[in-house]
Write an enzyme that holds these catalytic residues in place. Structure first.
Site, mmCIF file in Angstrom:
data_model
loop_
_atom_site.group_PDB
_atom_site.id
_atom_site.type_symbol
_atom_site.label_atom_id
_atom_site.label_comp_id
_atom_site.label_asym_id
_atom_site.label_seq_id
_atom_site.Cartn_x
_atom_site.Cartn_y
_atom_site.Cartn_z
ATOM 1 C CE LYS A 13 -2.207 -0.931 3.893
ATOM 2 N NZ LYS A 13 -1.673 -2.243 4.286
ATOM 3 N NE ARG A 88 -4.231 -1.315 9.897
ATOM 4 C CZ ARG A 88 -3.072 -0.837 9.430
ATOM 5 N NH1 ARG A 88 -2.936 0.413 9.102
ATOM 6 N NH2 ARG A 88 -2.043 -1.643 9.292
ATOM 7 N NE ARG A 127 6.924 -3.116 4.601
ATOM 8 C CZ ARG A 127 5.698 -2.881 5.031
ATOM 9 N NH1 ARG A 127 5.447 -2.828 6.312
ATOM 10 N NH2 ARG A 127 4.720 -2.737 4.193
ATOM 11 N NE ARG A 162 6.457 -1.170 10.284
ATOM 12 C CZ ARG A 162 5.345 -0.965 9.594
ATOM 13 N NH1 ARG A 162 5.360 -0.177 8.542
ATOM 14 N NH2 ARG A 162 4.213 -1.554 9.934
ATOM 15 N NE ARG A 173 2.016 -5.596 10.967
ATOM 16 C CZ ARG A 173 1.749 -4.441 10.338
ATOM 17 N NH1 ARG A 173 1.058 -3.508 10.933
ATOM 18 N NH2 ARG A 173 2.199 -4.221 9.120
HETATM 19 P P1 AMP Z 1 0.999 0.257 9.154
HETATM 20 O O1 AMP Z 1 2.234 1.100 9.089
HETATM 21 O O2 AMP Z 1 -0.119 0.823 8.335
HETATM 22 O O3 AMP Z 1 1.266 -1.179 8.841
HETATM 23 O O4 AMP Z 1 0.472 0.307 10.674
HETATM 24 C C1 AMP Z 1 1.279 -0.119 11.751
HETATM 25 C C2 AMP Z 1 0.438 -0.280 13.017
HETATM 26 O O5 AMP Z 1 -0.155 0.982 13.354
HETATM 27 C C3 AMP Z 1 -0.740 -1.229 12.910
HETATM 28 O O6 AMP Z 1 -0.368 -2.584 13.136
HETATM 29 C C4 AMP Z 1 -1.655 -0.702 14.013
HETATM 30 O O7 AMP Z 1 -1.167 -1.085 15.294
HETATM 31 C C5 AMP Z 1 -1.452 0.800 13.898
HETATM 32 N N1 AMP Z 1 -2.421 1.434 12.967
HETATM 33 C C6 AMP Z 1 -2.141 2.098 11.814
HETATM 34 N N2 AMP Z 1 -3.260 2.579 11.245
HETATM 35 C C7 AMP Z 1 -4.276 2.223 12.048
HETATM 36 C C8 AMP Z 1 -5.689 2.405 11.999
HETATM 37 N N3 AMP Z 1 -6.274 3.073 10.976
HETATM 38 N N4 AMP Z 1 -6.433 1.877 13.006
HETATM 39 C C9 AMP Z 1 -5.871 1.231 14.035
HETATM 40 N N5 AMP Z 1 -4.557 1.006 14.148
HETATM 41 C C10 AMP Z 1 -3.754 1.489 13.171
#
Ligand code: AMP
Length: 221
Positions: A13, A88, A127, A162, A173
């Site tokens: 994404k 999400r 990654r 990460r 996740r």
């Molecule tokens: P990402 O970088 O998008 O993979 O997000 C990393 C982490 O941030 C996720 O595993 C969640 O813990 C948190 N997170 C990011 N966006 C959201 C969202 N819209 N709602 C809830 N948690 C989020």
């Protein structure tokens, strides 16, 4: 213009959003990047979300909406935005609809990226992210390696893996995605703005092809 990037963790994404952002000249906002920045800066908000982020759980909707609403009120998103990682959950999607309706805006496209599961796990482990929170470039040691090992091509900062790329967290996740986020596919299908497409190395269809198709579709909208 409002574009939403949907898809399981590590589908790509962020990388597709980057290409679209450059082509459409609108910012891409990643909720995950905002959250990680708050955590690394040790803000009050960062302290509140740490326990969820560390386990690969979703941050509660009220906290997410507080942060995203304030970000979406900033000047640079007036002409459009690409949302990467938000919404999400169904309550987040509904809150976004309300936010947009108040400003007479609508979602132009929801790009739903699909990648085979085993490829996703492999991608997560390979990654690497740029440690500079104002750069946030994403690399993959196999698919898109940096020119110099461990160093960001764009800003020269060190790359890192990460914490949520660790296998147990990555698996959780994916489970969280299936439970909380996958229902959004049906939600957006009903609105007629959903564009589902494959992003897979095995299918030889990576970010450039996907981005080209998205841009083409937007032109014909
Ligand atoms: P990402 O970088 O998008 O993979 O997000 C990393 C982490 O941030 C996720 O595993 C969640 O813990 C948190 N997170 C990011 N966006 C959201 C969202 N819209 N709602 C809830 N948690 C989020």
């Amino acid at each position: 213009m409002v574009i939403i990037m949907l898809g399981a963790p590590a589908t790509g994404k962020g990388t597709v959003a980057e290409v679209l952002s450059q082509n459409l000249n609108i910012p891409s906002i990643s909720s995950g990047d905002i959250f990680r920045k708050n955590m690394s800066e040790g803000t009050e908000f960062g302290k509140k979300i740490k326990e969820y982020m560390d386990k690969g759980e979703l941050v509660p909707d009220d906290l997410v909406l507080e942060m995203i609403t304030s970000r979406l009120n900033e000047d640079d998103v007036k002409n459009g935005v690409i949302l990467d990682g938000f919404p999400r959950t169904l309550p987040q999607a509904k809150a976004l609809d309300e936010m947009l309706a108040k400003e007479n805006k609508k979602i132009d496209m929801v790009v739903n990226l699909e990648t085979p599961r085993d490829e996703l796990l492999e991608r997560t482990i390979n990654r690497r992210n740029c440690s500079n929170k104002n750069c946030n470039s994403i690399y993959n040691l196999v698919l898109h390696p940096p020119k110099v090992e461990g160093i960001c091509d764009k800003c020269g900062s060190p790359l890192y893996q990460r914490d949520d790329a660790k296998p147990e967290v990555a698996k959780n996740r994916l489970e969280v995605y299936d439970r909380e986020t996958a229902p959004l596919v049906q939600y957006y299908e009903k609105t007629g703005v959903l564009y589902t497409t494959v992003l897979s190395q095995r299918a030889n269809r990576m970010k450039d092809e996907v981005s080209k198709d998205v841009l083409e579709k937007l032109k014909n909208n």
